[in-house]
Design an enzyme around this catalytic site. Structure first.
Site, PDB file in Angstrom:
ATOM      1  N   HIS A  59       4.511   4.937   7.506  1.00 11.96           N
ATOM      2  CA  HIS A  59       3.574   5.464   6.510  1.00 11.96           C
ATOM      3  C   HIS A  59       4.140   5.247   5.114  1.00 11.96           C
ATOM      4  O   HIS A  59       5.313   5.503   4.856  1.00 11.96           O
ATOM      5  CB  HIS A  59       3.365   6.964   6.768  1.00 11.96           C
ATOM      6  CG  HIS A  59       2.685   7.681   5.649  1.00 11.96           C
ATOM      7  ND1 HIS A  59       3.312   8.660   4.905  1.00 11.96           N
ATOM      8  CD2 HIS A  59       1.434   7.559   5.127  1.00 11.96           C
ATOM      9  CE1 HIS A  59       2.480   9.125   3.991  1.00 11.96           C
ATOM     10  NE2 HIS A  59       1.327   8.471   4.096  1.00 11.96           N
ATOM     11  N   HIS A  80       3.225   5.542  -4.997  1.00  8.64           N
ATOM     12  CA  HIS A  80       2.958   6.778  -4.272  1.00  8.64           C
ATOM     13  C   HIS A  80       3.336   7.920  -5.213  1.00  8.64           C
ATOM     14  O   HIS A  80       4.490   8.337  -5.251  1.00  8.64           O
ATOM     15  CB  HIS A  80       3.748   6.860  -2.970  1.00  8.64           C
ATOM     16  CG  HIS A  80       3.305   7.973  -2.074  1.00  8.64           C
ATOM     17  ND1 HIS A  80       4.167   8.604  -1.181  1.00  8.64           N
ATOM     18  CD2 HIS A  80       2.105   8.566  -1.914  1.00  8.64           C
ATOM     19  CE1 HIS A  80       3.504   9.541  -0.521  1.00  8.64           C
ATOM     20  NE2 HIS A  80       2.241   9.534  -0.949  1.00  8.64           N
TER      21      HIS A  80
END
Length: 335
Positions: free
Chosen positions: A38, A114
């Site tokens: 992920h 992110h």
């Protein structure tokens, strides 16, 4: 790191696809169990970069006023991996979650993001991956490109042109039903999911967005309950992801000021890995395909997911011998 050193870092999973039993070589890849990471590029987040424009306005305002406080906090809770892509592939990872972005002052280069942006560019990361694939010609990687923070139409065109040139004949066409045998015979090693409909429609080498089942919770019990509920509703007909990754919220961060995502993940891994070991790949309700996790090098996650494929072999053998297909099967490790 030299080639001899690289042989041992993956714990025996660097070429696991090429060592699967003959019975699995003609199974569609979306019916195999495939380990994934992920937010694969978050190991190199840049604390000198600003917060993404897509983040809540209050967080962006706080970043402008107190960057020395905001960015270290974001770094602690946005870092989901700790190793470069080739090392993740050596561990056995075959699904990479790449979230692409343009920095406000990043020139012509694209990066990953992110919460904040990465130090490594898209070009550098994909070239590294292409080199790894050259060294492992029977391994197939699924790359999911998504988010595309602040990318222009021209950025998309240039990025796709670069990808098509870099991977060239290694790309599996989206109209195909890929199996290991078909990929090997055609020299294909890359399935490229590109979450932009316009670009997808223009290029047969680009696959549509891959569904990602994601609980959005810091509680492993809630993650498991969510995945079980999704499984009961039936699986997609092609690739899809079951996400084991946990997600903090503002309340959790405030109640755990000395923690970070790595600590939260490690503490929750035991029930998540037990659940994973109980799963089975294949078509039909209740089966898994790609399973994603944070910090993939911190446990036997990859080996557990890879080992699920042997349940397909044992189930087929026991069915032909008169056993029920769904009787409990013990996990057979890949050695």
């Amino acid at each position: 790191m030299g080639d001899n050193q690289r042989e041992d870092v993956g714990g025996g999973n660097s070429d696991w696809m090429s060592r699967l039993p003959e019975e699995l070589l003609d199974v569609p890849l979306w019916n195999l169990a495939i380990p994934g990471s992920h937010d694969s590029m978050s190991f190199c987040l840049d604390m000198s970069s600003p917060v993404l424009k897509s983040e809540p306005w209050l967080l962006r305002l706080t970043d402008r006023l107190f960057p020395c406080l905001t960015r270290p906090c974001i770094y602690r809770w946005s870092t989901t991996q700790q190793s470069v892509l080739w090392y993740q592939c050596e561990l056995g990872i075959r699904y990479l979650d790449l979230r692409i972005a343009r920095k406000p002052a990043g020139g012509s280069s694209l990066f990953f993001a992110h919460g904040i942006y990465t130090l490594m560019s898209v070009k550098e990361a994909l070239e590294e991956l292409a080199s790894w694939l050259d060294a492992h010609p029977k391994e197939v990687i699924i790359i999911s490109c998504s988010h595309f923070e602040s990318l222009t139409d021209e950025d998309h065109v240039q990025l796709v042109d670069f990808i098509l040139s870099l991977f060239s004949t290694k790309l599996c066409l989206s109209q195909d039903t890929p199996t290991l045998r078909s990929c090997w015979s055609g020299g294909q090693q890359v399935i490229l999911s590109y979450d932009d409909l316009q670009m997808e429609c223009q290029h047969r080498q680009l696959w549509p967005k891959i569904p990602y089942w994601y609980a959005d919770s810091p509680d492993p019990k809630e993650v498991i309950a969510y995945l079980e509920e999704k499984k009961s509703q039936g699986r997609p007909g092609s690739f899809y992801v079951s996400g084991l990754n946990l997600t903090e919220d503002a309340r959790y961060i405030l109640l755990h000021p000395l923690q970070n995502l790595r600590i939260m993940t490690v503490e929750a891994l035991s029930p998540l890995l037990r659940w994973t070991a109980e799963q089975r790949p294949g078509p039909g309700v209740g089966r898994v395909n790609i399973v994603c996790c944070d910090f993939v090098g911190f446990s036997q996650f990859c080996s557990i997911v890879i080992g699920l494929n042997f349940k397909l072999v044992k189930a087929a053998a026991r069915t032909s011998s008169g056993y029920l297909r769904d009787e409990p099967l013990e996990l057979v490790p890949l050695v």
